[in-house]
Design a protein around this motif. Structure first.
Motif, PDB file in Angstrom:
ATOM      1  N   LEU A  82      92.217 -39.839  92.509  1.00  0.00           N
ATOM      2  CA  LEU A  82      92.224 -41.160  93.398  1.00  0.00           C
ATOM      3  C   LEU A  82      91.121 -41.246  94.462  1.00  0.00           C
ATOM      4  N   PHE A  83      91.419 -40.303  95.031  1.00  0.00           N
ATOM      5  CA  PHE A  83      90.694 -39.394  96.191  1.00  0.00           C
ATOM      6  C   PHE A  83      89.038 -39.506  95.781  1.00  0.00           C
ATOM      7  N   ALA A  84      89.084 -38.882  94.714  1.00  0.00           N
ATOM      8  CA  ALA A  84      87.751 -38.438  94.102  1.00  0.00           C
ATOM      9  C   ALA A  84      86.854 -39.736  93.421  1.00  0.00           C
ATOM     10  N   ALA A  85      88.145 -40.736  92.935  1.00  0.00           N
ATOM     11  CA  ALA A  85      86.934 -41.886  92.312  1.00  0.00           C
ATOM     12  C   ALA A  85      86.390 -42.640  93.555  1.00  0.00           C
ATOM     13  N   TYR A  86      87.158 -42.647  94.512  1.00  0.00           N
ATOM     14  CA  TYR A  86      87.168 -43.333  95.625  1.00  0.00           C
ATOM     15  C   TYR A  86      86.143 -42.244  96.020  1.00  0.00           C
ATOM     16  N   GLN A  87      86.020 -41.615  96.357  1.00  0.00           N
ATOM     17  CA  GLN A  87      84.396 -40.784  97.278  1.00  0.00           C
ATOM     18  C   GLN A  87      83.182 -41.420  96.081  1.00  0.00           C
ATOM     19  N   ALA A  88      83.801 -41.502  95.092  1.00  0.00           N
ATOM     20  CA  ALA A  88      81.919 -41.344  94.359  1.00  0.00           C
ATOM     21  C   ALA A  88      81.404 -42.903  93.897  1.00  0.00           C
ATOM     22  N   ALA A  89      83.038 -43.581  93.991  1.00  0.00           N
ATOM     23  CA  ALA A  89      82.277 -45.116  94.329  1.00  0.00           C
ATOM     24  C   ALA A  89      81.581 -45.337  95.749  1.00  0.00           C
ATOM     25  N   ILE A  90      81.327 -45.286  96.942  1.00  0.00           N
ATOM     26  CA  ILE A  90      81.374 -45.120  97.251  1.00  0.00           C
ATOM     27  C   ILE A  90      79.938 -44.481  98.185  1.00  0.00           C
ATOM     28  N   THR A  91      79.593 -43.285  96.900  1.00  0.00           N
ATOM     29  CA  THR A  91      78.073 -43.071  97.366  1.00  0.00           C
ATOM     30  C   THR A  91      77.197 -43.597  96.260  1.00  0.00           C
ATOM     31  N   ARG A  92      78.117 -44.347  94.994  1.00  0.00           N
ATOM     32  CA  ARG A  92      77.286 -45.320  94.215  1.00  0.00           C
ATOM     33  C   ARG A  92      76.607 -46.262  95.499  1.00  0.00           C
ATOM     34  N   ALA A  93      77.776 -47.033  96.008  1.00  0.00           N
ATOM     35  CA  ALA A  93      77.192 -47.694  96.548  1.00  0.00           C
ATOM     36  C   ALA A  93      76.678 -48.084  98.054  1.00  0.00           C
ATOM     37  N   VAL A  94      76.891 -46.433  98.721  1.00  0.00           N
ATOM     38  CA  VAL A  94      75.385 -46.341  99.559  1.00  0.00           C
ATOM     39  C   VAL A  94      74.238 -45.859  99.122  1.00  0.00           C
ATOM     40  N   GLU A  95      74.136 -45.250  97.822  1.00  0.00           N
ATOM     41  CA  GLU A  95      72.514 -44.768  97.359  1.00  0.00           C
ATOM     42  C   GLU A  95      72.148 -46.651  97.003  1.00  0.00           C
ATOM     43  N   ALA A  96      72.895 -47.131  95.975  1.00  0.00           N
ATOM     44  CA  ALA A  96      72.561 -48.356  96.163  1.00  0.00           C
ATOM     45  C   ALA A  96      71.085 -49.073  96.776  1.00  0.00           C
TER      46      ALA A  96
END
Length: 219
Positions: A82-96
């Motif tokens: 769950l934490f890994a999925a969260y980190q992946a999501a916020i990473t994509r948000a920051v990148e965008a």
């Protein structure tokens, strides 16, 4: 849309300055002049068992747990997934968001760039060239001495509590516990026995609850 090969948030670790510039230019070109960050970004753990969706402010707005998650993730490993999925999501948000900033800057004309640079230069010169009247200088020196003294005291006080205390947010039925420092989520743990007996709907509800509670506490 930009590809997953461009990881803006990790540019500092991707090689030389020339390589970074090349990757950034390629990403901007692929994104196109009309690029704007999506309202939502999704991230998943390595098995695809857990998916987390965040908005542009990196706030969790949805979570999906696969019906077959037990075939790929052990109950004790679910919190980490769950934490890994969260980190992946916020990473994509920051990148965008970062890519949007690059695209916006790239779209400026040479005249606009020069105008912005001139404006910054003038502001700096104005700040540096200001000189108070002679009668005010003694007062200013005394004032700055007091400010520096106060700043030093505050600095020492701050060092005693350099790191914000970590808080824990348990889910309603005790399946999960989220740890955070202010608005930064630092990890997720859980009760393996309760997780093992929970269906995907219950896990989704428990997970959403801890993220929403942490977001409320962090504000």
């Amino acid at each position: 849309m930009y590809g997953d090969e461009f990881k803006l948030a990790s540019l500092d670790f991707m090689g030389s300055t020339a390589e970074l510039e090349s990757k950034a230019r390629a990403a901007v070109l692929a994104a196109g002049t009309g690029f704007s960050p999506p309202d939502r970004q999704e991230g998943a753990d390595s098995t695809g068992s857990v998916r987390v969706t965040v908005d542009r402010q990196a706030t969790v707005i949805d979570i999906q747990v696969s019906r077959e998650w037990r075939d790929r993730v052990k109950p004790a490993e679910f919190p980490a997934a769950l934490f890994a999925a969260y980190q992946a999501a916020i990473t994509r948000a920051v990148e965008a968001e970062g890519l949007a900033a690059l695209v916006k800057d790239q779209g400026k004309s040479q005249h606009e760039r020069e105008r912005d640079e001139h404006r910054r230069s003038v502001q700096i010169q104005d700040d540096l060239s200001y000189s108070p009247p002679e009668e005010d200088r003694a007062w200013l020196r005394a004032t700055w001495d007091k400010l520096y003294d106060l700043d030093e005291k505050l600095h020492h006080l701050g060092r005693k509590e350099a790191a914000e205390p970590e808080s824990k947010v348990p889910s309603p039925y005790g399946h999960l516990v989220l740890r955070h420092q202010g608005t930064t989520i630092t990890g997720i743990t859980g009760d393996a026995e309760r997780i093992a007996s929970a269906d995907p709907s219950r896990l989704r509800t428990e997970a959403l609850a801890i993220f929403r509670a942490a977001n409320h506490e962090g504000k």
